[in-house]
Each structure stands twice: as structure tokens, then as C-alpha cells.
Design a protein around this motif. Structure first.
Motif, PDB file in Angstrom:
ATOM      1  N   ILE A 119       0.745  -1.462   0.361  1.00  0.00           N
ATOM      2  CA  ILE A 119       0.466  -0.157   0.235  1.00  0.00           C
ATOM      3  C   ILE A 119       1.121   0.929   0.149  1.00  0.00           C
ATOM      4  CG2 ILE A 119      -1.022   1.625   1.547  1.00  0.00           C
ATOM      5  CD1 ILE A 119      -3.268  -1.209   2.784  1.00  0.00           C
ATOM      6  N   HIS A 120       0.449   1.825  -1.135  1.00  0.00           N
ATOM      7  CA  HIS A 120       1.288   3.486  -0.773  1.00  0.00           C
ATOM      8  C   HIS A 120       0.075   4.769  -0.514  1.00  0.00           C
ATOM      9  CE1 HIS A 120       2.910   7.540  -2.111  1.00  0.00           C
ATOM     10  NE2 HIS A 120       1.790   7.341  -3.075  1.00  0.00           N
ATOM     11  N   TRP A 121       0.749   5.501   0.570  1.00  0.00           N
ATOM     12  CA  TRP A 121      -0.364   6.455   0.971  1.00  0.00           C
ATOM     13  C   TRP A 121      -0.088   7.860   0.351  1.00  0.00           C
ATOM     14  CZ3 TRP A 121      -3.037   3.721   4.436  1.00  0.00           C
ATOM     15  CH2 TRP A 121      -2.758   2.781   5.221  1.00  0.00           C
ATOM     16  N   HIS A 122      -0.465   7.844  -0.597  1.00  0.00           N
ATOM     17  CA  HIS A 122      -0.461   9.094  -1.736  1.00  0.00           C
ATOM     18  C   HIS A 122      -0.906  10.849  -0.991  1.00  0.00           C
ATOM     19  CE1 HIS A 122      -0.872   9.920  -6.100  1.00  0.00           C
ATOM     20  NE2 HIS A 122      -1.347  11.022  -5.601  1.00  0.00           N
ATOM     21  N   GLY A 123      -0.218  11.191  -0.953  1.00  0.00           N
ATOM     22  CA  GLY A 123       0.115  12.591  -0.181  1.00  0.00           C
ATOM     23  C   GLY A 123       0.570  12.324   0.868  1.00  0.00           C
ATOM     24  N   TYR A 159      -5.207   6.083  -0.165  1.00  0.00           N
ATOM     25  CA  TYR A 159      -4.110   5.399  -0.399  1.00  0.00           C
ATOM     26  C   TYR A 159      -4.696   3.408  -1.473  1.00  0.00           C
ATOM     27  CZ  TYR A 159      -7.846   2.285   2.108  1.00  0.00           C
ATOM     28  OH  TYR A 159      -9.486   1.991   2.699  1.00  0.00           O
ATOM     29  N   HIS A 160      -3.422   3.461  -2.040  1.00  0.00           N
ATOM     30  CA  HIS A 160      -3.805   2.559  -3.294  1.00  0.00           C
ATOM     31  C   HIS A 160      -2.546   1.130  -3.729  1.00  0.00           C
ATOM     32  CE1 HIS A 160      -0.555   4.195  -5.847  1.00  0.00           C
ATOM     33  NE2 HIS A 160      -1.225   5.664  -5.462  1.00  0.00           N
ATOM     34  N   PRO A 161      -2.606   0.358  -4.447  1.00  0.00           N
ATOM     35  CA  PRO A 161      -1.786  -0.393  -4.307  1.00  0.00           C
ATOM     36  C   PRO A 161      -0.904   0.146  -4.610  1.00  0.00           C
ATOM     37  CG  PRO A 161      -3.745  -1.188  -5.453  1.00  0.00           C
ATOM     38  CD  PRO A 161      -3.277  -0.302  -5.101  1.00  0.00           C
ATOM     39  N   PRO A 303      -5.348  11.742 -13.914  1.00  0.00           N
ATOM     40  CA  PRO A 303      -5.026  10.815 -12.324  1.00  0.00           C
ATOM     41  C   PRO A 303      -4.426  11.324 -11.613  1.00  0.00           C
ATOM     42  CG  PRO A 303      -5.218  10.276 -14.455  1.00  0.00           C
ATOM     43  CD  PRO A 303      -4.899  11.847 -14.629  1.00  0.00           C
ATOM     44  N   SER A 304      -5.079  10.767  -9.926  1.00  0.00           N
ATOM     45  CA  SER A 304      -4.790  10.703  -8.925  1.00  0.00           C
ATOM     46  C   SER A 304      -4.517  12.229  -7.994  1.00  0.00           C
ATOM     47  CB  SER A 304      -3.223  10.572  -8.195  1.00  0.00           C
ATOM     48  OG  SER A 304      -3.046   9.077  -7.670  1.00  0.00           O
ATOM     49  N   GLU A 305      -5.682  13.345  -8.809  1.00  0.00           N
ATOM     50  CA  GLU A 305      -5.310  14.361  -7.683  1.00  0.00           C
ATOM     51  C   GLU A 305      -6.720  14.408  -7.329  1.00  0.00           C
ATOM     52  OE1 GLU A 305      -3.176  17.798 -10.134  1.00  0.00           O
ATOM     53  OE2 GLU A 305      -5.160  17.348 -11.529  1.00  0.00           O
TER      54      GLU A 305
HETATM   55 CU   LIG Z   1      -0.246   7.685  -5.862  1.00  0.00          CU
END
Ligand SMILES: [Cu+2]
Length: 440
Positions: A119-123, A159-161, A303-305
């Protein structure tokens, strides 16, 4: 969660009952609502459903990536992937995690897939070991421990893989969720505007997906698509196809995450029956609340924003409908470099947006739309239309039906957040030239 949703609905209906002198009570309840055929499915609302149910983080928890079944097309069970957290006896899927700035996360990823994942915790500003770099991906059946403090200011993160070469597939098939951080400024704004997550503060997660006749997600990129982009044929909002949302005459906050693999949106709101865009207010971006609200009529979302916006429906009438849309744009604008002399590109002049929910504006919008119908330039006039819309092609995302009268007198604060200016004087100017190469 169901009881929470019922409580929200009952509360709102009660307020409407008072405002309309109890008209509904005499009829024995709210009038039946038949959504229009183009948006027949009730929006899944994060925070009140098993999918995106709220996980207020307090203490250690286990999060399992696994195969699940959920309905995407109504009445059809789809095989998906999801993160599952069992919390206070409830099974939450892709939970909406929420915590305060400075709080700790102590989570164990249990990888229940048959392949690598992490898991990546985006931001979030966390150290390398906790950031979910592909280097730390674990095999199917294995675990990974996260232990970190969240120093971030309030914002909508996610969060996403993030395993090497598998991220796009695993996200596409369902893995990913929202991560909301709150601080004093955020809580003050929620209070000032009387916002409640799941009722008037609505996260909207956009996924474009291909779905077969059996209601199953299709992820089969061709070699060309692997080298370029893999786009879906329809846009799901909170995993709901063609959704509608029932609103009252008040202010709504939408936190929009683009969780699509490659599709870019240019978000806007349009009056139904007219063709005019509405003004709305931008209050936050990826980094959290901005200093003050900005009045806008459209906003790009890659994407991801994330964008955090307010839609003011106080002047709308019960029975009005508004469509959340992605307006047409030229995805290859400036393909051959910036325009000569850095002049603005030769784009059609934007229509003047209307004030939200104003009836004069509705009428004006309708006549304006007629007048402009001839010189309007849809994204795909001449090309043969495939069932996969191009990036930049106009798309309708969600319909908002104004269903209840509600007294609402709050106004948006002039200052949302105190943001320290960045000292740019000590920086060194660097020219970075970006180019497109095939991703093989
Ligand atoms: Cu990300």
C-alpha cells in the motif's frame, strides 16, 4: 451504517417537513421519486456504506487486500479486489480512513492476493519504509507492517496498491480508498458551513472502467494500450454507474478524487434543460484547503489528483436538476509547443457561467444554449465514435436532483486557511523539458 444513513435521511426529511408546513406528513411520507432513465442508480455515498465506510483510526488495525464481490451494474455481482478492514464488528471495504494531523497509523497489510502488493499512502509525508515503495512489496499471503505519524495538514489523500508492473491492474480491479486528514482549520470550516461527511460533505471517486454484459470488470490492455493508455468506456462515481444524488436547497461539499488509470476530466456543473455551466467554489486541492475560496466554472483533474469544491444550491428550486459533467477539451493542446509569443491559444470563447441555481440564469442558459447551438464544437464531430470515449470528450458523470427545501443561511468564510508564503528567492531556476516516449 444503515442506521446512520436512515438517521441522516430522517433528519433531512424532518427539516423539509417543517419548512413546507408538514405537507409530506399529510400525504403519509415523502413523495415517491422516480429518477430519470439516463441516471437511474442511487449514488453510493462514502461514509455510510460498507464500501468506503468510515474508519476513524484509533489504534492498530489489519487491512487485507483480497477478492470480493460487489454489484457494479445493478443486480449483477462483479468479482473485484478490495481492502477489507473488520472494525467494530463491521466489514468495511476500501474504508474511508479519517484522522487528525499528528495522529499515528499502526496498520498491518495482509496481502490476500495471489501476487505481490503493497500500500502506498498517496500524499502523506512518511519515511521510505512506510511509503509503500514497490521495493517493499510483499508476496501473496505475506504481511507488511506500517507504523507512522501523519504530519500532513488537512486534506483528502488516498491509498492504493503500488507493486511494480501490477499497480494499474490492482487499482483498476478495485483496490484503493480515501484518507482524510483533519485539523483545526478544517474542523472550523465544517462547523461554519454545517457539513457532515456522507450527508453534505460527499467524496466522489471517479473510475472509468470497461464492464462486460455480465457486469464484470474488463482489464485486457492491448500492446498499444500498454504502451499508451488504457481507458474505460464508462465513468463510475463511487463505483456507481450513471448515479443520481438527492440534494436539498443548501450548500454541498464535493471532494473529488480521480482514481482513473489514465483519464483526465475537466469537471463542471451544468443546469439540466439548459447548456450553461454553473459557478462553484474551489476550496482545496491535493495539498488541502487553499487560502480563500475561488469562484470557478471548470477545473481539470488528472489521475490521482483531488479537488475540494462547494456547490451552492440555496437558490435552487425543488425539482431542479444539475448534472456534474466533464466538459470537452483538447487533450493535445500545445502538442507542437507553446503558442508563438506565449499568447493564449486559439480556443473557443468560454460561455459565461450562471450563478448556482438562479432561475433567471436557467432561462438565460436555455436561450443562450439555443443561440450557441450552431457554433458549438463537440470534441468528436467528424470522427467515428468508438464506445471508448477519448480523453477530452464530453461526458456526463452524475445528476443532482434538488428534492427538499431546507433553510440554510451559512456563508462561505472569506479565509479558509493561513498558508505561509514560500520563500522562492533562494531558489535556482531550472528548465525541465518534458517529452513523450513510449512506455515499453
Ligand atoms: Cu499514488
Amino acid at each position: 451504517m444503515t442506521s446512520q444513513r436512515n438517521a441522516i435521511t430522517a433528519g433531512a426529511a424532518g427539516a423539509a417537513g417543517l419548512a413546507t408546513a408538514g405537507a409530506w406528513w399529510f400525504r403519509g411520507g415523502a413523495p415517491e421519486f422516480t429518477p430519470d432513465a439516463s441516471f437511474p442508480n442511487r449514488l453510493r455515498v462514502p461514509g455510510t456504506d460498507a464500501l468506503y465506510g468510515v474508519l476513524d483510526i484509533a489504534g492498530a488495525f489489519t487491512i487485507s487486500s483480497k477478492g470480493v464481490t460487489q454489484e457494479i451494474l445493478p443486480g449483477k455481482s462483479a468479482a473485484m479486489l478490495a481492502y477489507e478492514v473488520v472494525y467494530q464488528g463491521k466489514k468495511l471495504l476500501n474504508p474511508l480512513m479519517r484522522l487528525r494531523t499528528g495522529a499515528k497509523v499502526n496498520a498491518t497489510l495482509q496481502n490476500g492476493l495471489e501476487e505481490m502488493s503493497i500500500i502506498h499512502w498517496h500524499g502523506l509525508k512518511v519515511d521510505g519504509k512506510n511509503d509503500g515503495h514497490p521495493h517493499f512489496a510483499v508476496a501473496g499471503g505475506a504481511k507488511y507492517e506500517y507504523n507512522f505519524t501523519v504530519p500532513n495538514r488537512a486534506a483528502t489523500y488516498w491509498y492504493h496498491p503500488h507493486p511494480h508492473h501490477l499497480t494499474s491492474k490492482q487499482v483498476y480491479l478495485g483496490l484503493g480508498g480515501l484518507f482524510i486528514v483533519e485539523d483545526e482549520e478544517e474542523l472550523a470550516m465544517q462547523k461554519a458551513l454545517d457539513l457532515a461527511l456522507g450527508a453534505t460533505d460527499i467524496p466522489l471517486v471517479l473510475h472509468d472502467r470497461r464492464i462486460d454484459d455480465q457486469g464484470q470488470l474488463v482489464f485486457k490492455p492491448t500492446d498499444d494500450e500498454k504502451a499508451d493508455v488504457f481507458l474505460g468506456s464508462q465513468v463510475l462515481v463511487n463505483w456507481t454507474p450513471k448515479p443520481y444524488f438527492e440534494a436539498a436547497t443548501r450548500l454541498y461539499r464535493f471532494r473529488v478524487l480521480n482514481a482513473s488509470n489514465a483519464r483526465v476530466y475537466k469537471l463542471a456543473f451544468r443546469t439540466e434543460g439548459g447548456d450553461q455551466l454553473l459557478y462553484f467554489q474551489l476550496i482545496g486541492t491535493d495539498g488541502g484547503l487553499i487560502d480563500r475560496p475561488r469562484k470557478i466554472s471548470e477545473v481539470f483533474l488528472s489521475p490521482s489528483e483531488r479537488v475540494d469544491v462547494l456547490l451552492y444550491l440555496r437558490n435552487a428550486k425543488v425539482g431542479d436538476a444539475i448534472t456534474s459533467v466533464s466538459v470537452a477539451f483538447d487533450a493535445m493542446e500545445h502538442e507542437d509547443g507553446p503558442p508563438a509569443g506565449n499568447k493564449p491559444a486559439d480556443t473557443p470563447k468560454a460561455e459565461k457561467p450562471a450563478e448556482q441555481g438562479g432561475h433567471a440564469a436557467h432561462a438565460a442558459a436555455a436561450s443562450d444554449a439555443k443561440a450557441k447551438a450552431d457554433d458549438k464544437q463537440p470534441a468528436t464531430t467528424a470522427e467515428a465514435k468508438s464506445d471508448i470515449p477519448e480523453i477530452g470528450e464530453a461526458q456526463d458523470l452524475m445528476r443532482i436532483h434538488v428534492r427538499r427545501k431546507e433553510p440554510y443561511t451559512r456563508t462561505v468564510p472569506e479565509t479558509l486557511s493561513r498558508i505561509m508564503p514560500i520563500n522562492a528567492l533562494c531558489g535556482t531556476a531550472r528548465v525541465i523539458k518534458l517529452d513523450h516516449v513510449k512506455m515499453v
